[in-house]
Design a protein around this motif. Structure first.
Motif, PDB file in Angstrom:
ATOM      1  N   GLU A 300       0.827  -1.200   0.000  1.00  0.00           N
ATOM      2  CA  GLU A 300       0.000   0.000   0.000  1.00  0.00           C
ATOM      3  C   GLU A 300       0.867   1.258   0.000  1.00  0.00           C
ATOM      4  O   GLU A 300       0.581   2.236  -0.704  1.00  0.00           O
ATOM      5  CB  GLU A 300      -0.923  -0.015   1.218  1.00  0.00           C
ATOM      6  CG  GLU A 300      -1.801   1.225   1.362  1.00  0.00           C
ATOM      7  CD  GLU A 300      -2.711   1.446   0.156  1.00  0.00           C
ATOM      8  OE1 GLU A 300      -3.040   2.612  -0.133  1.00  0.00           O
ATOM      9  OE2 GLU A 300      -3.087   0.451  -0.520  1.00  0.00           O
ATOM     10  N   THR A 301       1.958   1.229   0.801  1.00  0.00           N
ATOM     11  CA  THR A 301       2.879   2.364   0.831  1.00  0.00           C
ATOM     12  C   THR A 301       3.543   2.555  -0.525  1.00  0.00           C
ATOM     13  O   THR A 301       3.703   3.688  -1.009  1.00  0.00           O
ATOM     14  CB  THR A 301       3.955   2.141   1.916  1.00  0.00           C
ATOM     15  OG1 THR A 301       3.322   1.995   3.183  1.00  0.00           O
ATOM     16  CG2 THR A 301       4.944   3.293   1.964  1.00  0.00           C
ATOM     17  N   ASP A 302       3.932   1.447  -1.158  1.00  0.00           N
ATOM     18  CA  ASP A 302       4.557   1.511  -2.475  1.00  0.00           C
ATOM     19  C   ASP A 302       3.608   2.164  -3.488  1.00  0.00           C
ATOM     20  O   ASP A 302       4.017   3.016  -4.298  1.00  0.00           O
ATOM     21  CB  ASP A 302       4.938   0.093  -2.923  1.00  0.00           C
ATOM     22  CG  ASP A 302       5.824   0.100  -4.151  1.00  0.00           C
ATOM     23  OD1 ASP A 302       6.937   0.656  -4.082  1.00  0.00           O
ATOM     24  OD2 ASP A 302       5.411  -0.454  -5.188  1.00  0.00           O
ATOM     25  N   ARG A 303       2.337   1.774  -3.436  1.00  0.00           N
ATOM     26  CA  ARG A 303       1.339   2.342  -4.348  1.00  0.00           C
ATOM     27  C   ARG A 303       1.145   3.834  -4.082  1.00  0.00           C
ATOM     28  O   ARG A 303       1.054   4.644  -5.018  1.00  0.00           O
ATOM     29  CB  ARG A 303       0.011   1.599  -4.171  1.00  0.00           C
ATOM     30  CG  ARG A 303      -1.082   2.017  -5.166  1.00  0.00           C
ATOM     31  CD  ARG A 303      -2.432   1.499  -4.734  1.00  0.00           C
ATOM     32  NE  ARG A 303      -2.825   2.056  -3.443  1.00  0.00           N
ATOM     33  CZ  ARG A 303      -3.329   3.285  -3.280  1.00  0.00           C
ATOM     34  NH1 ARG A 303      -3.486   4.078  -4.324  1.00  0.00           N
ATOM     35  NH2 ARG A 303      -3.655   3.723  -2.083  1.00  0.00           N
ATOM     36  N   ALA A 304       1.145   4.208  -2.784  1.00  0.00           N
ATOM     37  CA  ALA A 304       0.864   5.600  -2.417  1.00  0.00           C
ATOM     38  C   ALA A 304       1.946   6.549  -2.930  1.00  0.00           C
ATOM     39  O   ALA A 304       1.639   7.586  -3.532  1.00  0.00           O
ATOM     40  CB  ALA A 304       0.725   5.719  -0.902  1.00  0.00           C
ATOM     41  N   TRP A 305       3.201   6.230  -2.740  1.00  0.00           N
ATOM     42  CA  TRP A 305       4.229   7.187  -3.169  1.00  0.00           C
ATOM     43  C   TRP A 305       4.450   7.148  -4.677  1.00  0.00           C
ATOM     44  O   TRP A 305       4.797   8.148  -5.285  1.00  0.00           O
ATOM     45  CB  TRP A 305       5.536   6.980  -2.386  1.00  0.00           C
ATOM     46  CG  TRP A 305       6.444   5.853  -2.814  1.00  0.00           C
ATOM     47  CD1 TRP A 305       6.483   4.595  -2.313  1.00  0.00           C
ATOM     48  CD2 TRP A 305       7.471   5.911  -3.818  1.00  0.00           C
ATOM     49  NE1 TRP A 305       7.441   3.848  -2.937  1.00  0.00           N
ATOM     50  CE2 TRP A 305       8.081   4.641  -3.863  1.00  0.00           C
ATOM     51  CE3 TRP A 305       7.928   6.904  -4.682  1.00  0.00           C
ATOM     52  CZ2 TRP A 305       9.120   4.329  -4.735  1.00  0.00           C
ATOM     53  CZ3 TRP A 305       8.976   6.604  -5.554  1.00  0.00           C
ATOM     54  CH2 TRP A 305       9.552   5.329  -5.574  1.00  0.00           C
ATOM     55  N   LYS A 306       4.209   5.985  -5.299  1.00  0.00           N
ATOM     56  CA  LYS A 306       4.387   5.911  -6.753  1.00  0.00           C
ATOM     57  C   LYS A 306       3.264   6.625  -7.518  1.00  0.00           C
ATOM     58  O   LYS A 306       3.447   7.010  -8.672  1.00  0.00           O
ATOM     59  CB  LYS A 306       4.480   4.443  -7.188  1.00  0.00           C
ATOM     60  CG  LYS A 306       5.834   3.816  -6.866  1.00  0.00           C
ATOM     61  CD  LYS A 306       5.928   2.375  -7.357  1.00  0.00           C
ATOM     62  CE  LYS A 306       7.319   1.817  -7.099  1.00  0.00           C
ATOM     63  NZ  LYS A 306       7.423   0.386  -7.511  1.00  0.00           N
ATOM     64  N   THR A 307       2.115   6.791  -6.871  1.00  0.00           N
ATOM     65  CA  THR A 307       1.000   7.508  -7.526  1.00  0.00           C
ATOM     66  C   THR A 307       0.954   8.975  -7.114  1.00  0.00           C
ATOM     67  O   THR A 307      -0.002   9.689  -7.441  1.00  0.00           O
ATOM     68  CB  THR A 307      -0.341   6.840  -7.189  1.00  0.00           C
ATOM     69  OG1 THR A 307      -0.498   6.768  -5.760  1.00  0.00           O
ATOM     70  CG2 THR A 307      -0.418   5.445  -7.777  1.00  0.00           C
ATOM     71  N   VAL A 318       5.655   7.365   8.066  1.00  0.00           N
ATOM     72  CA  VAL A 318       4.321   6.889   8.462  1.00  0.00           C
ATOM     73  C   VAL A 318       4.320   5.368   8.612  1.00  0.00           C
ATOM     74  O   VAL A 318       3.758   4.818   9.567  1.00  0.00           O
ATOM     75  CB  VAL A 318       3.264   7.339   7.427  1.00  0.00           C
ATOM     76  CG1 VAL A 318       1.919   6.701   7.729  1.00  0.00           C
ATOM     77  CG2 VAL A 318       3.149   8.865   7.424  1.00  0.00           C
ATOM     78  N   LEU A 319       4.958   4.689   7.676  1.00  0.00           N
ATOM     79  CA  LEU A 319       4.979   3.233   7.703  1.00  0.00           C
ATOM     80  C   LEU A 319       5.672   2.713   8.960  1.00  0.00           C
ATOM     81  O   LEU A 319       5.131   1.874   9.683  1.00  0.00           O
ATOM     82  CB  LEU A 319       5.697   2.703   6.459  1.00  0.00           C
ATOM     83  CG  LEU A 319       5.885   1.185   6.418  1.00  0.00           C
ATOM     84  CD1 LEU A 319       4.566   0.490   6.143  1.00  0.00           C
ATOM     85  CD2 LEU A 319       6.931   0.790   5.375  1.00  0.00           C
ATOM     86  N   VAL A 320       6.886   3.205   9.233  1.00  0.00           N
ATOM     87  CA  VAL A 320       7.659   2.709  10.377  1.00  0.00           C
ATOM     88  C   VAL A 320       6.945   3.037  11.690  1.00  0.00           C
ATOM     89  O   VAL A 320       6.902   2.218  12.603  1.00  0.00           O
ATOM     90  CB  VAL A 320       9.085   3.290  10.349  1.00  0.00           C
ATOM     91  CG1 VAL A 320       9.827   2.977  11.645  1.00  0.00           C
ATOM     92  CG2 VAL A 320       9.858   2.726   9.156  1.00  0.00           C
ATOM     93  N   ALA A 321       6.358   4.223  11.775  1.00  0.00           N
ATOM     94  CA  ALA A 321       5.629   4.599  12.991  1.00  0.00           C
ATOM     95  C   ALA A 321       4.440   3.669  13.225  1.00  0.00           C
ATOM     96  O   ALA A 321       4.183   3.237  14.364  1.00  0.00           O
ATOM     97  CB  ALA A 321       5.151   6.043  12.893  1.00  0.00           C
ATOM     98  N   SER A 322       3.724   3.329  12.155  1.00  0.00           N
ATOM     99  CA  SER A 322       2.546   2.466  12.313  1.00  0.00           C
ATOM    100  C   SER A 322       2.943   1.026  12.631  1.00  0.00           C
ATOM    101  O   SER A 322       2.288   0.351  13.426  1.00  0.00           O
ATOM    102  CB  SER A 322       1.697   2.510  11.048  1.00  0.00           C
ATOM    103  OG  SER A 322       2.405   1.977   9.942  1.00  0.00           O
ATOM    104  N   LEU A 323       4.039   0.546  12.030  1.00  0.00           N
ATOM    105  CA  LEU A 323       4.454  -0.835  12.265  1.00  0.00           C
ATOM    106  C   LEU A 323       5.040  -1.031  13.657  1.00  0.00           C
ATOM    107  O   LEU A 323       4.979  -2.125  14.215  1.00  0.00           O
ATOM    108  CB  LEU A 323       5.501  -1.260  11.223  1.00  0.00           C
ATOM    109  CG  LEU A 323       5.036  -1.337   9.768  1.00  0.00           C
ATOM    110  CD1 LEU A 323       6.188  -1.781   8.882  1.00  0.00           C
ATOM    111  CD2 LEU A 323       3.854  -2.284   9.621  1.00  0.00           C
ATOM    112  N   GLY A 324       5.632   0.026  14.214  1.00  0.00           N
ATOM    113  CA  GLY A 324       6.274  -0.107  15.514  1.00  0.00           C
ATOM    114  C   GLY A 324       5.345   0.010  16.701  1.00  0.00           C
ATOM    115  O   GLY A 324       5.778  -0.031  17.841  1.00  0.00           O
ATOM    116  N   ARG A 325       4.059   0.176  16.470  1.00  0.00           N
ATOM    117  CA  ARG A 325       3.113   0.319  17.584  1.00  0.00           C
ATOM    118  C   ARG A 325       2.832  -1.012  18.251  1.00  0.00           C
ATOM    119  O   ARG A 325       2.786  -2.036  17.591  1.00  0.00           O
ATOM    120  CB  ARG A 325       1.811   0.920  17.071  1.00  0.00           C
ATOM    121  CG  ARG A 325       1.942   2.403  16.709  1.00  0.00           C
ATOM    122  CD  ARG A 325       0.686   2.913  16.040  1.00  0.00           C
ATOM    123  NE  ARG A 325       0.883   4.269  15.551  1.00  0.00           N
ATOM    124  CZ  ARG A 325       0.094   4.836  14.647  1.00  0.00           C
ATOM    125  NH1 ARG A 325      -0.929   4.192  14.137  1.00  0.00           N
ATOM    126  NH2 ARG A 325       0.330   6.063  14.254  1.00  0.00           N
TER     127      ARG A 325
END
Length: 325
Positions: A300-307, A318-325
């Protein structure tokens, strides 16, 4: 009349691949190269007792020219921990008959004054000893190995390969042959060839950052991410994160299937055993369900920045912050 063959072969040193190649040549020369051959026996030092070694060494060969007794890590044998045991061991070595080749494989370098090397020096007619050391200058060694294989490396190409494999001679050997085949032995291997075919060493902070994510330490994970962003381009970090979690997913799958040995994992995933060894404890921290969720978030992150919905550094944050919770 030909000179008598050695009865004791002491193969020592850290270069495992060179030791194994020497052992394979020895087995082939003795006609004991079939792992199931009756004239080959492999013993482990940590579980060895001297009567068992005595029986193995003094048994006459069945079919081969000579019987090959392969003792791995003999110095780990409990009897050799005492002077009395070492004396009995050396006495046994002197009784090994010409019909037996007793190989003592030791994975570290024995100093010249070691008691086993002193015995071998005193019995040159019975003992052969060879050190298989890792190269002191890996760049020069790579160029020499390439020349022996019928190819060439430029000094810069050899230096780049040395940088990427570290002090791993076994990995360097594999890469040398792969790179020479890539240039078809027609020209020297250049740094650009190495960059294209040989993976760069993993950045240690990637492992630390993934560890922090696994332990729910989002602040540390973000701090490590920001350190990485100061050292590397965001696109490179993104590639390393994707690769790390893809490998973890594959390792977790292998663990669930009962595959736990680093060597077996390395063969299955086509990665270096050192990398497999580092991935194992990380994969054990993640349930398969968590890794599948993380991989979906990566997509999803890959899609978001590529679009164009966000820029890559922000997406990583955002990704690392969400995964580290």
């Amino acid at each position: 009349m030909s000179a008598p063959k050695p009865r004791i072969y002491i193969l020592h040193g850290e270069d495992e691949q060179a030791r194994q190649a020497a052992l394979a040549r020895l087995r082939e020369g003795l006609g004991a190269d079939d792992p199931a051959a009756l004239d080959y026996i492999r013993l482990k030092g940590e579980t060895l007792d001297l009567p068992a070694l005595h029986d193995a060494a003094l048994t006459i060969p069945f079919f081969a020219k000579r019987r090959l007794v392969h003792l791995v890590q003999p110095l780990a044998a409990p009897p050799l921990k005492s002077p009395k045991g070492r004396k009995a061991f050396l006495a046994l070595l002197e009784r090994v008959p010409p019909s037996t080749a007793l190989v003592l494989e030791i994975t570290t370098t024995l100093p010249p004054k070691h008691w086993l090397r002193r015995w071998a020096d005193a019995h040159p007619e019975a003992a052969y000893q060879r050190r298989y050391a890792l190269p002191d200058n890996l760049t020069r060694w790579i160029m020499k190995q390439a020349a022996e294989a019928g190819g060439r490396f430029t000094p810069a190409g050899a230096a780049e390969l040395a940088r990427r494999v570290g002090n791993d001679a076994a990995a360097a050997r594999q890469e040398i042959h792969k790179l020479l085949a890539f240039v078809n032995y027609a020209r020297p291997v250049e740094p650009e060839d190495v960059a294209e075919l040989t993976p760069a060493p993993e950045h240690p902070n990637i492992f630390e950052m993934v560890d922090a994510i696994a332990l729910g330490r989002s602040e540390r994970a973000l701090r490590l991410l920001h350190q990485l962003l100061q050292q590397e381009e965001p696109i490179r970090i993104w590639g390393m994160v994707i690769r790390q979690f893809r490998l973890l997913l594959l390792v977790r799958e292998a663990l669930n299937q009962g595959i736990t040995a680093p060597q077996a994992l390395a063969q299955r995933l086509k990665i270096h055993p050192f990398v497999a060894k580092k991935l194992l404890p990380q994969a054990r921290r993640f349930p398969m369900e968590s890794l599948e969720t993380i991989y979906a978030a990566l997509l999803e992150t890959d899609r978001a920045w590529k679009t164009g919905q966000t820029d890559l550094p922000t997406a990583l944050d955002v990704l690392v912050a969400s995964l580290g919770r």
